[in-house]
Structure formats: structure tokens, C-alpha cells
Design an enzyme around this catalytic site. Structure first.
Site, PDB file in Angstrom:
ATOM      1  N   LYS A 261     -83.118  25.305  -8.950  1.00 51.08           N
ATOM      2  CA  LYS A 261     -82.750  24.104  -8.207  1.00 51.08           C
ATOM      3  C   LYS A 261     -81.238  24.093  -8.052  1.00 51.08           C
ATOM      4  CE  LYS A 261     -82.320  19.038  -8.769  1.00 51.08           C
ATOM      5  NZ  LYS A 261     -82.695  17.842  -9.541  1.00 51.08           N
ATOM      6  N   LYS A 273     -78.407   6.321  -6.863  1.00 54.95           N
ATOM      7  CA  LYS A 273     -78.233   6.192  -8.311  1.00 54.95           C
ATOM      8  C   LYS A 273     -77.163   5.150  -8.618  1.00 54.95           C
ATOM      9  CE  LYS A 273     -79.179  11.024  -9.589  1.00 54.95           C
ATOM     10  NZ  LYS A 273     -80.306  10.791 -10.492  1.00 54.95           N
ATOM     11  N   ASP A 343     -84.611  10.119  -4.808  1.00 53.34           N
ATOM     12  CA  ASP A 343     -83.905  10.701  -5.954  1.00 53.34           C
ATOM     13  C   ASP A 343     -84.763  11.745  -6.680  1.00 53.34           C
ATOM     14  OD1 ASP A 343     -81.862  11.126  -7.712  1.00 53.34           O
ATOM     15  OD2 ASP A 343     -82.189   9.273  -8.874  1.00 53.34           O
ATOM     16  N   ARG A 347     -87.717  18.578  -6.948  1.00 52.08           N
ATOM     17  CA  ARG A 347     -89.058  19.165  -6.768  1.00 52.08           C
ATOM     18  C   ARG A 347     -89.309  19.501  -5.300  1.00 52.08           C
ATOM     19  NH1 ARG A 347     -91.455  13.823  -9.463  1.00 52.08           N
ATOM     20  NH2 ARG A 347     -89.410  13.984 -10.420  1.00 52.08           N
TER      21      ARG A 347
HETATM   22  N1  BES Z   1     -81.000  15.371 -11.048  1.00 48.76           N
HETATM   23  C1  BES Z   1     -81.827  14.321 -11.511  1.00 48.76           C
HETATM   24  C2  BES Z   1     -82.235  14.497 -12.977  1.00 48.76           C
HETATM   25  C3  BES Z   1     -81.125  14.461 -13.990  1.00 48.76           C
HETATM   26  C4  BES Z   1     -80.790  13.282 -14.619  1.00 48.76           C
HETATM   27  C5  BES Z   1     -80.454  15.603 -14.334  1.00 48.76           C
HETATM   28  C6  BES Z   1     -79.797  13.250 -15.567  1.00 48.76           C
HETATM   29  C7  BES Z   1     -79.447  15.592 -15.284  1.00 48.76           C
HETATM   30  C8  BES Z   1     -79.122  14.405 -15.909  1.00 48.76           C
HETATM   31  C9  BES Z   1     -83.094  14.260 -10.668  1.00 48.76           C
HETATM   32  O1  BES Z   1     -82.955  14.631  -9.348  1.00 48.76           O
HETATM   33  C10 BES Z   1     -83.523  12.826 -10.661  1.00 48.76           C
HETATM   34  O2  BES Z   1     -82.799  12.030 -10.147  1.00 48.76           O
HETATM   35  N2  BES Z   1     -84.666  12.556 -11.259  1.00 48.76           N
HETATM   36  C11 BES Z   1     -85.172  11.231 -11.328  1.00 48.76           C
HETATM   37  C12 BES Z   1     -86.624  11.270 -10.969  1.00 48.76           C
HETATM   38  C13 BES Z   1     -87.218   9.938 -10.709  1.00 48.76           C
HETATM   39  C14 BES Z   1     -86.653   9.327  -9.452  1.00 48.76           C
HETATM   40  C15 BES Z   1     -88.715  10.076 -10.593  1.00 48.76           C
HETATM   41  C16 BES Z   1     -84.960  10.736 -12.742  1.00 48.76           C
HETATM   42  O3  BES Z   1     -85.013  11.534 -13.674  1.00 48.76           O
HETATM   43  O4  BES Z   1     -84.682   9.566 -12.909  1.00 48.76           O
HETATM   44 ZN    ZN Z   2     -81.450  15.959  -8.941  1.00 49.56          ZN
HETATM   45 MN    MN Z   3     -82.319  13.046  -8.121  1.00 50.49          MN
END
Ligand code: BES
Ligand code: ZN
Ligand code: MN
Length: 495
Positions: A261, A273, A343, A347
Site C-alpha cells: 500500500k 480525519k 478513509d 484496501r
Molecule cells: N492509514 C489508515 C490507517 C492508519 C491509522 C495507519 C493510524 C497508521 C496509523 C487507514 O487508511 C485508515 O484510515 N483506516 C481507517 C479505517 C476505517 C475508516 C474503517 C481506520 O483505521 O480508522
Molecule cells: Zn490509509
Molecule cells: Mn485512511
């Protein structure tokens, strides 16, 4: 990075000035080798005063005796050397780095009689290099006391089998360089490292004999990678995909494939965010960085393996052109996806990269790495990456490599009831599964794009960056995954 370290090995040690580091043990805190730096035998007294017993990972910085050929003498304890693992020796090497201070020349005196082994000596050198890494290219004023500025430091390990050490270290130098590359990519800010710039860095691997192909937006449109392209819609910077191949194995052997990724910055998109710590999302390409670092290492050490590295490079931004919650996209596989939360973009990038990888390369195994979910940090903290797999043998091999390299993984479950959580009212699936089991539903999403290939997904959100400093890493970006997968390849897939 600021200190450039030059490692060498020598059968004999000519000490003239500089720092001497003697590696001692519980049995012999002041190794006999150290006597050469202490003609009048004052070290034993100094060691008593400093309470240095040779315990593993302990250090003592002693002032050189007046008649010593060295400027300074320091001691490092190896405890019971027979009990130390390869990674323990790396940690000791890291400790040695902390003793350098302003020295320009360092002579490391190892124990006697071929202990530590040549492997151990090479591992120490690797640990020292990894510990020395520092990302300070944007600091225009450097702290004088901090380190050696941009000075060159030569570190000579004295070992009876210096020639063996040298050979073994050449392999580890390739590992150190791959780790450094991965760390640099993660530490680099997103204004400097966009998808195009990242792809250019991947292209540089051609110098090592890696074949690198770059797909542009137009190429990806042709391939119908609508899931990946949807993420990129809000960004002013176009996406890229880099395909790196290192064909070091037998022609007929199916390749092992690694998919990363590479979200160069993740604002969350329209599902934006919160501001707190959003700057960390410059590291949301940690999976792609690990894959690139790994390909560097495999090529630089001429690994006897056919390996493919594929990285999906996009930026996730909110914009008038950005993708919305409720949108439905058609992935390259043909399966449709309802976007619930923009966000959950990683995936979407990975699913098209996984499809492309399987269709084109039919790999023997496929492993993807991604800073995919915050939930994996809730579950495992910073000490294990989440491991998800459809194959027990591959899982075990990864766990074993994790123990050896101390880049640890912990397997979490997959299953039908979790898979159901991403069924969508309007499309084949949705891109989030609700509040619960967030790392697992993300993995279930990826699993829907994997056919019969033995596959593993590593969620490295907690380990690629922001993990606590260690003896071998002091940087925000750890380079997690490079050593893990290099070890996996070495132990299982090399001819
Ligand atoms: N890049 C983030 C995950 C992440 C969070 C990586 C903190 C490193 C540190 C990912 O794209 C994301 O935002 N995931 C969300 C998913 C949710 C919206 C289902 C998450 O983890 O909150
Ligand atoms: Zn991300
Ligand atoms: Mn994200």
C-alpha cells in the site's frame, strides 16, 4: 544518516588513537583482546569502579590508561555469548554505536578463539549501521553534541576470520541498505514524495538489475483499476503503480510476490480525519516502502529467487473531484464496491494491485503489506504486525521469520462471519465493516480478491512508524518488513 560509517574487518588490530571497544563476557568482562589497549593492566580496576560485569547489553565508557595506544576505551558486555541470537548481536552492535561520540576511528576487539563467530561479528556490524540511521536532511543547523556531524567514521572489527566476516557482512550491507531505503521513503514528507516521485525512486532499482515498470493513470484506466483510481480522484497528483521484478532464481520457478500500500498521504478524503497527528499519514506508504526496500535488498545480495514487488501509489485527498461515501466502483476483478468511508482507502488500492499481481504473474505466494488500520494498533500495539492468511504453512514461516528478525507478527482470524460484515445493500461489498474487528474486516475485504494463491496480509500500521526506539532503530520510520521478508525468502524460497 548524518554520520557515515565505514565498516571493515581485520585479522589483526593496529591501535593508534581513536576509540577501542572491547566486547567482554560474564566469564571475562575485560576480554583478553582488550589487553592490547591496556599494557599496564589498569582496565580491571576501572571496570570494578564502573561496576561492569560483562552482563549482556551493558556498557562502560572508561578513560584510556596513560600508556594506552587508544584515546579512549569502552566495554560492551555479551553476557554468555553462546546464548546470544543473531538479533542479540545486532543489538550489541547498536550499543557500540552509542559509544562512538566524537571518535573518527573505532576498533572493535572481539573475544578470543573465534568467538563471537564471524556471523556474529557481521551481525554486530549490521546492528551498528541500522542504529546509526538518522533522518536529518532537512535540518539546516545541526547540534554539535548530537553526533559526528557529517563526518566519516571508520569502524574496524578485529576478528580471526576477517575474510569470512567480510563476505558475511556484504550480505548484511544489502539488508542495511534496503532498510535505510524503506526508512527514508517513510520519513520523507508527502510534498516531496508524491506518487510520481515514489515511482521514480522505485525506478532507481534498475541500477541493481531489477526490472521496473511504471503504470500511469492511463495504463491503469485501461486495466480497469477503478478501485485504486477512485482513491486518487481527489488528488492533484496522478497515481502510479510500480512493478519491480528481480529474476535471480530458476527460469521455471514461479515468483514470490510482494504487494504494498503506497498512500503517500492519507487525509481520509471526504471522510476527513481529525487534525491531531494527521501529519503521521505521510507514512501511509509504509507497505510500499517495505516492498521497495525488500526488492533493493534481494537484488543487492543477488538472492537466488524470482521476486515481484508491486506498489500502488496514490494520494487520498478531499476535493471537488474526490470520491464520495455512497459511490460504487468496479474493481479490476469485476467485483463492485460501495464506498462507505473514503478513509478506508488502502484496501481499495490493494485490491486492484492484488488482482493485477495474480493475473499477470501467477505467483507461488503473495504477501501484501499495508498500514491498513488504526484498529491493529489497538489490538497489538507497536510490537507485532497483524498477520492474516489463507495458508497455515505460510503463516508459520512468517511467524518464524518474525522471531528470528524480531520483526514480529501475530496471526488474527479470518472467517465467514467476519466476511459477512462487509456485504453491501447496493454492491458486492462495502469498504468498511463497522466499528468492530476493524483489522479483520479489512483483511476479509482483501481476501475477496485472492483466488487460490497462498496469501498473507501484514497490517503494519503499528510497526512501520512511530514504534518505540530500540537498539537497532532510533528513527520514526522503522523499515519494518524488509528484514522479516528477506529472512522469509532466505529460509524458504532460495534455490
Ligand atoms: N492509514 C489508515 C490507517 C492508519 C491509522 C495507519 C493510524 C497508521 C496509523 C487507514 O487508511 C485508515 O484510515 N483506516 C481507517 C479505517 C476505517 C475508516 C474503517 C481506520 O483505521 O480508522
Ligand atoms: Zn490509509
Ligand atoms: Mn485512511
Amino acid at each position: 544518516m548524518s554520520m557515515s560509517i565505514e565498516i571493515s574487518f581485520s585479522k589483526t588490530a593496529k591501535i593508534s588513537g581513536g576509540l577501542v571497544v572491547a566486547v567482554g563476557s560474564l566469564a571475562s568482562p575485560v576480554a583478553d583482546a582488550a589487553r592490547s589497549a591496556d599494557p599496564s593492566g589498569q582496565l580491571d580496576k576501572a571496570v570494578k569502579v564502573a561496576d561492569f560485569t560483562g552482563k549482556s547489553f551493558s556498557t562502560a565508557d572508561v578513560i584510556a590508561p596513560v600508556d594506552s595506544p587508544a584515546d579512549r576505551i569502552a566495554l560492551v558486555g555479551a553476557g554468555d555469548p553462546a546464548k546470544l541470537s543473531a538479533h542479540d548481536w545486532m543489538r550489541l552492535g547498536g550499543k557500540i554505536f552509542t559509544l562512538i561520540h566524537k571518535a573518527r576511528k573505532v576498533t572493535v576487539l572481539l573475544g578470543e578463539g573465534g568467538t563471537p563467530s564471524a556471523e556474529a561479528a557481521a551481525d554486530m556490524a549490521l546492528g551498528l549501521l541500522m542504529r546509526s540511521y538518522k533522518f536529518d536532511i532537512y535540518k539546516t543547523t545541526k547540534n554539535e553534541d548530537d553526533d559526528n556531524g557529517s563526518q566519516k567514521v571508520s569502524v574496524v572489527f578485529q576478528h580471526a576470520d576477517a575474510a569470512d566476516c567480510k563476505k558475511l557482512f556484504a550480505i548484511r550491507q544489502a539488508v542495511a541498505d534496503g532498510v535505510t531505503l524503506a526508512r527514508n521513503l517513510v520519513n520523507e514528507p508527502a510534498n516531496v514524495l508524491g506518487p510520481v516521485e515514489f515511482a521514480a525512486r522505485a525506478k532507481e532499482l534498475e541500477a541493481l538489475g531489477v526490472d521496473v515498470e511504471i503504470l500511469t493513470e492511463k495504463d491503469m484506466k485501461k486495466l480497469k483499476m477503478e478501485a485504486l483510481l477512485g482513491v486518487s480522484l481527489g488528488s492533484a497528483r496522478p497515481p502510479r503503480m510500480a512493478i519491480m521484478s528481480w529474476m535471480g532464481g530458476k527460469t521455471k520457478d514461479k515468483p514470490v510476490a510482494f504487494v504494498g500500500k503506497g498512500v503517500v498521504f492519507d487525509t481520509g478524503g471526504i471522510s476527513i480525519k481529525p487534525a491531531a497527528s494527521m501529519e503521521d499519514m505521510k507514512g501511509d506508504m509504509g507497505g510500499a516502502a517495505a516492498v521497495t526496500g525488500l526488492m533493493h535488498t534481494l537484488a543487492a545480495r543477488k538472492a537466488k529467487v524470482n521476486a515481484i514487488g508491486i506498489i500502488g501509489l496514490v494520494e487520498n485527498m478531499p476535493d471537488g473531484a474526490a470520491q464520495r461515501p455512497g459511490d460504487i466502483v468496479r474493481s479490476m476483478s469485476g467485483q463492485t464496491i460501495e464506498i462507505i468511508n473514503t478513509d478506508a482507502e488502502g484496501r481499495l488500492v490493494l485490491c486492484d494491485a492484488l488482482t493485477y499481481c495474480q493475473e499477470r504473474f501467477k505467483p507461488a505466494i503473495m504477501i501484501n503489506l499495508a498500514t491498513l488500520t488504526g484498529a491493529v494498533i489497538v489490538a497489538l500495539g507497536h510490537h507485532h504486525a497483524g498477520l492474516f492468511s489463507n495458508n497455515d504453512d505460510l503463516s508459520q514461516a512468517l511467524s518464524k521469520a518474525g522471531e528470528v528478525t524480531e520483526e514480529r507478527v501475530w496471526r488474527l482470524p479470518l472467517g465467514k462471519s467476519y466476511d459477512k460484515m462487509i456485504d453491501s445493500k447496493f454492491a458486492d461489498m462495502k469498504n468498511t465493516g463497522g466499528r468492530h474487528a476493524g483489522s479483520i474486516t479489512a483483511a476479509q475485504f482483501l481476501a475477496r480478491f485472492v483466488k487460490d494463491t497462498p496469501w498473507a496480509h501484514l497490517d503494519i500500521a503499528g510497526t512501520a512508524m512511530g514504534s518505540p526506539a530500540t537498539d537497532v532503530n532510533q528513527s520514526w520510520a522503522s523499515g519494518f518488513g524488509v528484514r522479516l521478508l528477506d529472512e522469509l525468502v532466505r529460509a524458504n524460497y532460495e534455490g
